[in-house]
Design an enzyme around this catalytic site. Structure first.
Site, PDB file in Angstrom:
ATOM      1  N   ASP A   1       0.816  -1.207   0.000  1.00 17.08           N
ATOM      2  CA  ASP A   1       0.000   0.000   0.000  1.00 17.08           C
ATOM      3  C   ASP A   1       0.856   1.266   0.000  1.00 17.08           C
ATOM      4  OD1 ASP A   1      -1.843  -2.006   0.334  1.00 17.08           O
ATOM      5  OD2 ASP A   1      -3.054  -0.915   1.779  1.00 17.08           O
TER       6      ASP A   1
ATOM      7  N   ARG B   1      -0.956   4.511  16.760  1.00 16.82           N
ATOM      8  CA  ARG B   1      -1.187   5.613  15.817  1.00 16.82           C
ATOM      9  C   ARG B   1      -0.793   6.990  16.352  1.00 16.82           C
ATOM     10  NH1 ARG B   1      -0.340   1.703  13.007  1.00 16.82           N
ATOM     11  NH2 ARG B   1      -1.997   0.714  11.805  1.00 16.82           N
TER      12      ARG B   1
ATOM     13  N   ASP C   1      -8.162   3.854  11.218  1.00 18.57           N
ATOM     14  CA  ASP C   1      -6.840   4.468  11.271  1.00 18.57           C
ATOM     15  C   ASP C   1      -6.801   5.844  10.631  1.00 18.57           C
ATOM     16  OD1 ASP C   1      -5.541   2.608  12.778  1.00 18.57           O
ATOM     17  OD2 ASP C   1      -4.735   1.472  11.093  1.00 18.57           O
TER      18      ASP C   1
END
Length: 400
Positions: A16, A96, A125
């Site tokens: 990704d 995160r 996310d």
């Protein structure tokens, strides 16, 4: 978005983010800075450097943030015994804010006017990254390619990668792998056969934890030492926060502890199914509650338990840097001032079993609780206590 001259990309080197790196260069005609965090995911990170360099990236940040991750994010969360929807130990969620913090800091260091992430428009996310970034720099621009591009499926993503000669990892079956997120606290696996909540995951999904059925037939006994609510040692040996979690991961993984098959309610509204592995965290949560049971006052413990779901939800939803999370953290940390001592556990076939706990600051009084004769507790005092608590119930019954 206006003119974007430089972007800091949260870069793993996987499919990704490798596609995103090339897409940013083509779409925005901008300079890209990459940031790769070593959160203890257990992967070699140098290939990410080589991939970024091959794409012409000049500023490549690869940083070992394991100690900061555990001491400043994981441990504060575990002081609260935080679990989302009763079972999830928030392994992805808690990573995160640290990544976002470094993205903003690197943007300031390099003069970048934007940051970018690889989270999809369907997941949590994207919210976590962006809420954290905006909380730390209200003027930062955030690029979320999954909400902009036309690569709307994994098939299109792979086609783009092949067109631009971006290497694609293969799983054990020779196919593009399911989605995996990993750090020192956990691994999560989603997609492919796991999208159907009725289909049992195959053993190939699990990366850190042996099957409880295949775990050793003899229990592993350990002790964990605590100070102010944080683990500080294992089996009498002092260790750093990251070392402690690493060791507990090894012990838990070998004994089949910490597997979770979860259908969770995402913040964006949908439900999703994931397979989580949190071996060390599962042991740590059990041990922390055990040491609290003898060192934390009942009223304080019950208040903590009432507030914990809200605290867990704030982390899950991306509000680590919010004032309400910080307020709750201050209260939680105050409760941990005397949470210290040692917990003994037996690790056996998927179970972390508490077998003992002791503390110099224990509130447990054998003199008061004994079934034998004592001189400190007058059992007749209970009669008035019960009558006063029953008074409103009696009046309610008579009125009805």
């Amino acid at each position: 978005m206006g003119d974007i001259k430089k972007v800091v990309l949260a870069y793993s080197g996987g499919l990704d983010t490798s596609v995103i790196l090339k897409w940013l260069q083509e779409t925005y005609n901008c300079e890209v800075v990459t940031f790769t965090a070593d959160l203890g995911q257990g992967e070699e990170l140098e290939p990410a450097r080589k991939k970024a360099a091959a794409c012409g990236v000049k500023d490549i940040y690869i940083e070992d943030v394991r100690e900061e991750f555990v001491s400043d994010f994981v441990f504060p969360m575990f002081r609260a015994n935080a679990v989302y929807e009763g079972v999830y130990l928030l392994g992805t969620s808690i990573a995160r804010p640290l990544i976002s913090k470094r993205l903003i800091e690197i943007a300031e260091e390099t003069g970048a006017d934007a940051v970018a992430h690889g989270a999809t428009g369907k997941g949590n996310d994207q919210v976590r990254f962006e809420l954290s970034c905006y909380a730390l720099n209200p003027d930062i621009k955030v690029i979320a390619p999954w909400r902009e591009w036309d690569l709307t499926s994994r098939t299109k993503l792979i086609d783009f990668a092949e067109k631009h000669q971006i290497p694609i990892a293969k799983d054990k079956r020779g196919e593009a792998p399911f989605s995996v997120d990993a750090n020192l606290l956990h691994t999560s696996s989603e997609g492919k056969e796991m999208e159907d909540p009725w289909v049992a995951p195959g053993e190939h999904v699990y990366q850190r934890i042996v099957s409880p059925m295949a775990a050793p037939d003899e229990a592993t006994e350990i002790t964990i030492e605590f100070k102010k609510g944080d683990a500080v040692g294992i089996n009498g040996q002092k260790m750093s926060p990251a070392e402690i979690l690493t060791k507990l991961n090894e012990l838990g993984g070998a004994n089949g502890i910490g597997r979770l098959d979860l259908v969770e309610g995402r913040f964006v509204g949908m439900k999703s199914r994931g397979i989580y592995e949190t071996p060390g965290g599962t042991i740590l949560l059990t041990a922390h509650r055990a040491i609290e049971s003898i060192t934390l006052d009942r009223g304080a413990m019950h208040l903590k338990d009432e507030l914990m779901p809200k605290y867990a939800e704030l982390i899950y939803n991306g509000f680590w840097f919010s004032p309400e999370r910080e307020m709750l953290q201050a209260m939680i940390d105050k409760s941990q001032e005397h949470v210290e001592g040692t917990v003994r556990l037996s690790l056996y076939k998927g179970n972390a079993i508490v077998t003992g706990r002791e503390s110099a600051k224990s509130l447990y009084s054998l003199e008061h609780v004994t079934f034998e004769e004592d001189s400190v507790y007058d059992q007749r005092d209970a009669e008035g206590f019960i009558k006063l608590n029953a008074l409103r119930l009696k009046l309610l019954n008579k009125q009805r």
